[in-house]
Design a protein around this motif. Structure first.
Motif, PDB file in Angstrom:
ATOM      1  N   ALA A   1       0.834  -1.205   0.000  1.00 40.25           N
ATOM      2  CA  ALA A   1       0.000   0.000   0.000  1.00 40.25           C
ATOM      3  C   ALA A   1       0.872   1.260   0.000  1.00 40.25           C
ATOM      4  O   ALA A   1       0.928   1.999   0.974  1.00 40.25           O
ATOM      5  CB  ALA A   1      -0.928  -0.011   1.205  1.00 40.25           C
TER       6      ALA A   1
ATOM      7  N   PHE B   1      -5.373  -5.914  -4.184  1.00 39.43           N
ATOM      8  CA  PHE B   1      -5.397  -6.407  -2.799  1.00 39.43           C
ATOM      9  C   PHE B   1      -6.492  -7.455  -2.603  1.00 39.43           C
ATOM     10  O   PHE B   1      -6.311  -8.419  -1.868  1.00 39.43           O
ATOM     11  CB  PHE B   1      -5.619  -5.247  -1.814  1.00 39.43           C
ATOM     12  N   ASP B   2      -7.648  -7.257  -3.264  1.00 36.04           N
ATOM     13  CA  ASP B   2      -8.777  -8.190  -3.096  1.00 36.04           C
ATOM     14  C   ASP B   2      -8.378  -9.597  -3.512  1.00 36.04           C
ATOM     15  O   ASP B   2      -8.814 -10.585  -2.925  1.00 36.04           O
ATOM     16  CB  ASP B   2      -9.967  -7.742  -3.969  1.00 36.04           C
TER      17      ASP B   2
ATOM     18  N   VAL C   1      -4.512 -10.565  -1.046  1.00 37.75           N
ATOM     19  CA  VAL C   1      -4.509 -10.734   0.422  1.00 37.75           C
ATOM     20  C   VAL C   1      -4.978 -12.146   0.833  1.00 37.75           C
ATOM     21  O   VAL C   1      -4.358 -12.766   1.703  1.00 37.75           O
ATOM     22  CB  VAL C   1      -5.317  -9.600   1.120  1.00 37.75           C
TER      23      VAL C   1
ATOM     24  N   ARG D   1      -3.809  -9.053   5.888  1.00 36.60           N
ATOM     25  CA  ARG D   1      -3.899  -7.584   5.831  1.00 36.60           C
ATOM     26  C   ARG D   1      -3.070  -7.091   4.651  1.00 36.60           C
ATOM     27  O   ARG D   1      -2.270  -7.853   4.086  1.00 36.60           O
ATOM     28  CB  ARG D   1      -3.401  -6.951   7.144  1.00 36.60           C
ATOM     29  N   ARG D   2      -3.240  -5.810   4.331  1.00 33.29           N
ATOM     30  CA  ARG D   2      -2.455  -5.199   3.253  1.00 33.29           C
ATOM     31  C   ARG D   2      -1.017  -4.970   3.704  1.00 33.29           C
ATOM     32  O   ARG D   2      -0.780  -4.505   4.825  1.00 33.29           O
ATOM     33  CB  ARG D   2      -3.053  -3.839   2.869  1.00 33.29           C
TER      34      ARG D   2
END
Ligand SMILES: NC(=O)c1ccc[n+]([C@@H]2O[C@H](COP(=O)([O-])OP(=O)(O)OC[C@H]3O[C@@H](n4cnc5c(N)ncnc54)[C@H](O)[C@@H]3O)[C@@H](O)[C@H]2O)c1
Length: 244
Positions: free
Chosen positions: A184, A197-198, A201, A208-209
Protein backbone atom coordinates in the motif's frame (compact mmCIF):
# COMPACT_ATOMS: atom_id res chain seq x y z
CA UNK A 1 39.16 4.44 19.39
CA UNK A 2 38.04 6.73 16.56
CA UNK A 3 34.29 7.12 16.17
CA UNK A 4 32.89 4.94 13.41
CA UNK A 5 32.35 6.90 10.19
CA UNK A 6 28.76 7.43 9.07
CA UNK A 7 27.80 5.37 6.05
CA UNK A 8 26.18 7.11 3.06
CA UNK A 9 23.29 5.70 1.01
CA UNK A 10 21.61 6.78 -2.21
CA UNK A 11 17.96 5.71 -2.51
CA UNK A 12 16.21 6.36 -5.83
CA UNK A 13 12.49 7.15 -6.10
CA UNK A 14 12.44 7.89 -2.37
CA UNK A 15 9.91 10.77 -2.25
CA UNK A 16 7.10 8.39 -1.28
CA UNK A 17 6.04 4.78 -0.86
CA UNK A 18 8.56 1.98 -0.42
CA UNK A 19 11.52 4.23 -1.26
CA UNK A 20 10.61 6.72 1.50
CA UNK A 21 10.21 3.86 4.02
CA UNK A 22 13.63 2.49 3.03
CA UNK A 23 15.18 5.95 3.46
CA UNK A 24 13.59 6.22 6.92
CA UNK A 25 14.78 2.75 7.94
CA UNK A 26 18.36 3.41 6.83
CA UNK A 27 18.38 6.77 8.63
CA UNK A 28 17.17 5.01 11.79
CA UNK A 29 20.19 2.69 11.39
CA UNK A 30 22.47 5.76 11.46
CA UNK A 31 23.05 6.02 7.71
CA UNK A 32 23.23 9.44 5.98
CA UNK A 33 20.62 9.06 3.23
CA UNK A 34 20.61 10.90 -0.08
CA UNK A 35 16.91 10.96 -0.93
CA UNK A 36 16.60 11.16 -4.71
CA UNK A 37 13.46 11.38 -6.83
CA UNK A 38 12.16 12.95 -10.02
CA UNK A 39 9.75 14.69 -7.61
CA UNK A 40 12.10 17.22 -5.99
CA UNK A 41 9.52 18.59 -3.54
CA UNK A 42 8.69 15.14 -2.21
CA UNK A 43 12.37 14.24 -1.91
CA UNK A 44 13.03 17.41 0.07
CA UNK A 45 10.18 16.66 2.49
CA UNK A 46 11.48 13.13 3.18
CA UNK A 47 15.08 14.32 3.54
CA UNK A 48 14.02 17.01 6.03
CA UNK A 49 12.09 14.44 8.06
CA UNK A 50 15.02 12.02 8.35
CA UNK A 51 18.00 14.39 8.45
CA UNK A 52 19.10 13.37 4.96
CA UNK A 53 20.07 15.20 1.79
CA UNK A 54 17.62 15.69 -1.10
CA UNK A 55 18.61 15.53 -4.77
CA UNK A 56 16.25 15.86 -7.72
CA UNK A 57 17.02 12.96 -10.04
CA UNK A 58 15.40 11.33 -13.04
CA UNK A 59 17.19 7.97 -13.08
CA UNK A 60 16.67 7.62 -16.84
CA UNK A 61 18.73 10.77 -17.56
CA UNK A 62 22.42 9.81 -18.00
CA UNK A 63 23.79 13.32 -17.43
CA UNK A 64 21.67 13.87 -14.32
CA UNK A 65 22.76 10.53 -12.85
CA UNK A 66 26.44 11.28 -13.45
CA UNK A 67 26.03 14.75 -11.90
CA UNK A 68 24.26 13.50 -8.75
CA UNK A 69 26.77 10.70 -8.13
CA UNK A 70 29.66 13.11 -8.48
CA UNK A 71 27.93 15.70 -6.21
CA UNK A 72 27.40 13.06 -3.51
CA UNK A 73 31.07 12.07 -3.63
CA UNK A 74 32.13 15.75 -3.48
CA UNK A 75 29.74 16.63 -0.65
CA UNK A 76 29.73 13.47 1.47
CA UNK A 77 32.99 11.79 0.43
CA UNK A 78 31.67 8.25 -0.01
CA UNK A 79 28.81 6.02 -1.19
CA UNK A 80 28.39 2.82 0.82
CA UNK A 81 24.85 1.84 -0.19
CA UNK A 82 22.73 2.14 -3.34
CA UNK A 83 19.06 1.19 -3.36
CA UNK A 84 17.58 1.00 -6.88
CA UNK A 85 13.94 1.64 -6.03
CA UNK A 86 12.62 4.13 -8.63
CA UNK A 87 10.25 2.57 -11.13
CA UNK A 88 7.16 3.12 -13.21
CA UNK A 89 4.42 0.68 -12.18
CA UNK A 90 1.93 0.59 -15.08
CA UNK A 91 -1.13 -1.59 -15.57
CA UNK A 92 -1.56 -2.12 -19.30
CA UNK A 93 -2.84 -5.12 -21.24
CA UNK A 94 -0.32 -6.53 -23.72
CA UNK A 95 -2.33 -5.44 -26.79
CA UNK A 96 -2.30 -1.85 -25.52
CA UNK A 97 1.44 -1.59 -24.77
CA UNK A 98 2.78 0.68 -27.48
CA UNK A 99 6.47 0.68 -28.31
CA UNK A 100 6.69 4.18 -26.78
CA UNK A 101 5.30 2.89 -23.45
CA UNK A 102 7.54 -0.18 -23.62
CA UNK A 103 10.61 2.05 -24.14
CA UNK A 104 9.60 4.44 -21.33
CA UNK A 105 9.25 1.58 -18.82
CA UNK A 106 12.57 0.06 -19.96
CA UNK A 107 14.25 3.43 -19.72
CA UNK A 108 13.21 4.18 -16.12
CA UNK A 109 13.03 0.65 -14.64
CA UNK A 110 16.05 -0.87 -16.37
CA UNK A 111 18.29 1.77 -17.99
CA UNK A 112 17.89 3.72 -14.74
CA UNK A 113 19.40 0.82 -12.79
CA UNK A 114 22.25 0.47 -15.27
CA UNK A 115 23.13 4.17 -15.22
CA UNK A 116 23.35 4.71 -11.47
CA UNK A 117 24.76 1.28 -10.65
CA UNK A 118 27.50 1.75 -13.25
CA UNK A 119 28.45 5.14 -11.80
CA UNK A 120 28.22 4.09 -8.15
CA UNK A 121 30.15 0.83 -8.52
CA UNK A 122 33.11 2.87 -9.77
CA UNK A 123 33.07 4.80 -6.48
CA UNK A 124 32.46 1.68 -4.37
CA UNK A 125 35.16 -0.21 -6.27
CA UNK A 126 37.77 2.40 -5.31
CA UNK A 127 36.71 2.05 -1.65
CA UNK A 128 36.63 -1.77 -1.81
CA UNK A 129 33.19 -1.84 -0.15
CA UNK A 130 29.57 -1.52 -1.17
CA UNK A 131 26.00 -2.74 -0.73
CA UNK A 132 23.52 -2.59 -3.62
CA UNK A 133 19.87 -3.60 -3.34
CA UNK A 134 17.51 -3.67 -6.33
CA UNK A 135 13.81 -3.44 -5.55
CA UNK A 136 12.36 -6.09 -7.85
CA UNK A 137 8.83 -7.50 -7.50
CA UNK A 138 7.11 -10.79 -6.79
CA UNK A 139 5.22 -10.25 -10.06
CA UNK A 140 8.26 -11.92 -11.63
CA UNK A 141 7.52 -15.03 -9.55
CA UNK A 142 3.73 -14.82 -9.85
CA UNK A 143 3.64 -13.95 -13.58
CA UNK A 144 1.16 -11.16 -12.86
CA UNK A 145 -0.83 -10.21 -15.98
CA UNK A 146 -1.45 -6.77 -17.54
CA UNK A 147 2.02 -5.40 -16.90
CA UNK A 148 4.30 -7.59 -19.04
CA UNK A 149 6.80 -4.78 -19.68
CA UNK A 150 7.01 -4.08 -15.93
CA UNK A 151 7.45 -7.78 -15.08
CA UNK A 152 10.15 -8.03 -17.77
CA UNK A 153 12.10 -5.18 -16.11
CA UNK A 154 11.73 -6.75 -12.67
CA UNK A 155 13.03 -10.06 -13.99
CA UNK A 156 15.90 -8.20 -15.60
CA UNK A 157 16.76 -6.49 -12.31
CA UNK A 158 17.01 -9.95 -10.71
CA UNK A 159 19.10 -11.12 -13.68
CA UNK A 160 21.45 -8.20 -13.18
CA UNK A 161 21.92 -9.10 -9.52
CA UNK A 162 22.84 -12.67 -10.48
CA UNK A 163 25.02 -11.67 -13.42
CA UNK A 164 26.93 -8.95 -11.64
CA UNK A 165 27.56 -10.42 -8.18
CA UNK A 166 30.75 -12.22 -9.21
CA UNK A 167 32.36 -9.18 -10.81
CA UNK A 168 31.44 -6.86 -7.94
CA UNK A 169 32.46 -9.38 -5.29
CA UNK A 170 36.09 -8.94 -6.28
CA UNK A 171 35.77 -5.34 -5.03
CA UNK A 172 33.97 -6.12 -1.78
CA UNK A 173 30.56 -5.12 -3.13
CA UNK A 174 27.41 -7.18 -2.60
CA UNK A 175 24.33 -6.89 -4.85
CA UNK A 176 20.97 -8.41 -3.99
CA UNK A 177 17.31 -7.96 -4.82
CA UNK A 178 14.23 -7.62 -2.62
CA UNK A 179 10.99 -8.68 -4.32
CA UNK A 180 7.94 -7.26 -2.54
CA UNK A 181 4.37 -8.36 -3.05
CA UNK A 182 1.60 -5.78 -3.43
CA UNK A 183 2.21 -2.92 -0.99
CA UNK A 184 0.00 0.00 0.00
CA UNK A 185 2.32 2.72 -1.31
CA UNK A 186 0.99 6.06 -2.54
CA UNK A 187 1.54 4.84 -6.11
CA UNK A 188 -0.60 1.73 -5.60
CA UNK A 189 -3.28 3.38 -3.47
CA UNK A 190 -3.82 6.09 -6.10
CA UNK A 191 -3.67 3.81 -9.14
CA UNK A 192 -5.39 0.83 -10.77
CA UNK A 193 -3.28 -1.74 -8.86
CA UNK A 194 -5.30 -0.98 -5.70
CA UNK A 195 -7.86 -3.60 -6.79
CA UNK A 196 -5.10 -6.22 -6.59
CA UNK A 197 -5.40 -6.41 -2.80
CA UNK A 198 -8.78 -8.19 -3.10
CA UNK A 199 -7.13 -10.96 -5.06
CA UNK A 200 -3.74 -11.14 -3.31
CA UNK A 201 -4.51 -10.73 0.42
CA UNK A 202 -6.41 -14.07 0.61
CA UNK A 203 -3.32 -15.81 -0.85
CA UNK A 204 -0.97 -14.31 1.76
CA UNK A 205 -0.17 -15.99 5.06
CA UNK A 206 -1.20 -12.76 6.84
CA UNK A 207 -4.66 -11.27 6.41
CA UNK A 208 -3.90 -7.58 5.83
CA UNK A 209 -2.45 -5.20 3.25
CA UNK A 210 1.33 -4.96 3.11
CA UNK A 211 2.83 -1.58 4.01
CA UNK A 212 6.06 0.10 2.85
CA UNK A 213 7.35 -0.42 6.40
CA UNK A 214 6.97 -4.20 5.92
CA UNK A 215 9.56 -4.13 3.12
CA UNK A 216 12.12 -1.62 4.40
CA UNK A 217 13.75 -3.78 7.13
CA UNK A 218 14.70 -6.50 4.61
CA UNK A 219 16.39 -3.86 2.48
CA UNK A 220 18.17 -2.34 5.46
CA UNK A 221 19.48 -5.77 6.46
CA UNK A 222 20.89 -6.48 2.98
CA UNK A 223 22.41 -2.98 3.04
CA UNK A 224 24.02 -3.55 6.43
CA UNK A 225 27.59 -4.59 7.16
CA UNK A 226 26.19 -7.82 8.69
CA UNK A 227 24.95 -9.03 5.29
CA UNK A 228 28.46 -9.31 3.82
CA UNK A 229 28.22 -13.03 3.01
CA UNK A 230 25.00 -12.67 0.97
CA UNK A 231 25.19 -11.69 -2.69
CA UNK A 232 23.47 -12.50 -5.98
CA UNK A 233 20.26 -13.38 -4.10
CA UNK A 234 16.61 -12.36 -4.22
CA UNK A 235 14.61 -12.10 -1.01
CA UNK A 236 10.85 -12.30 -1.60
CA UNK A 237 8.99 -10.12 0.92
CA UNK A 238 5.31 -10.78 0.21
CA UNK A 239 3.70 -12.27 3.35
CA UNK A 240 4.07 -15.70 1.77
CA UNK A 241 1.90 -14.86 -1.27
CA UNK A 242 4.17 -16.71 -3.73
CA UNK A 243 5.31 -19.48 -1.34
CA UNK A 244 3.76 -22.35 -3.27
N1 LIG B 1 3.87 -1.07 -4.21
C1 LIG B 1 3.88 -2.32 -4.68
O1 LIG B 1 2.89 -3.04 -4.66
C2 LIG B 1 5.17 -2.89 -5.20
C3 LIG B 1 5.28 -4.27 -5.28
C4 LIG B 1 6.45 -4.82 -5.75
C5 LIG B 1 7.50 -3.99 -6.12
N2 LIG B 1 7.37 -2.65 -6.01
C6 LIG B 1 8.50 -1.83 -6.40
O2 LIG B 1 8.85 -0.98 -5.33
C7 LIG B 1 9.38 0.24 -5.85
C8 LIG B 1 8.62 1.41 -5.27
O3 LIG B 1 7.25 1.24 -5.56
P1 LIG B 1 6.12 2.13 -4.87
O4 LIG B 1 4.88 1.34 -4.92
O5 LIG B 1 6.62 2.68 -3.59
O6 LIG B 1 6.00 3.29 -5.98
P2 LIG B 1 5.40 4.75 -5.93
O7 LIG B 1 4.79 4.95 -7.26
O8 LIG B 1 4.57 5.00 -4.71
O9 LIG B 1 6.74 5.62 -5.82
C9 LIG B 1 7.66 5.58 -6.86
C10 LIG B 1 8.55 6.79 -6.76
O10 LIG B 1 9.45 6.75 -7.88
C11 LIG B 1 9.54 8.06 -8.42
N3 LIG B 1 9.92 8.00 -9.82
C12 LIG B 1 9.17 7.70 -10.90
N4 LIG B 1 9.88 7.81 -12.02
C13 LIG B 1 11.14 8.20 -11.66
C14 LIG B 1 12.32 8.50 -12.37
N5 LIG B 1 12.35 8.45 -13.72
N6 LIG B 1 13.42 8.84 -11.66
C15 LIG B 1 13.37 8.92 -10.32
N7 LIG B 1 12.27 8.69 -9.59
C16 LIG B 1 11.17 8.32 -10.26
C17 LIG B 1 8.16 8.65 -8.22
O11 LIG B 1 8.21 10.08 -8.26
C18 LIG B 1 7.79 8.11 -6.84
O12 LIG B 1 8.21 8.98 -5.80
C19 LIG B 1 9.31 0.12 -7.37
O13 LIG B 1 10.53 -0.39 -7.85
C20 LIG B 1 8.22 -0.90 -7.57
O14 LIG B 1 8.34 -1.58 -8.81
C21 LIG B 1 6.22 -2.07 -5.56
Amino acid sequence: MAEKEQRVAIVTGAAQGIGAAIAEELAADGVKVVVTDINATGATAVAERIGGVAKALDVSDPDAVAAVVSEVVDELGRIDILVNNAALVPLTAWEDITFAEWRRVMSVNLDGIYLITHAVTEVMGRAGYGRIVNIASNTFVAGTPNCAHYVATKGASIGLVRGLAGELGKNGITINAVAPGIIASEGVLNGPHVNGFDYVVPMQAFDRRGLPQDVAPAVAFLASEKAGWITGQTLVVDAGHTRN
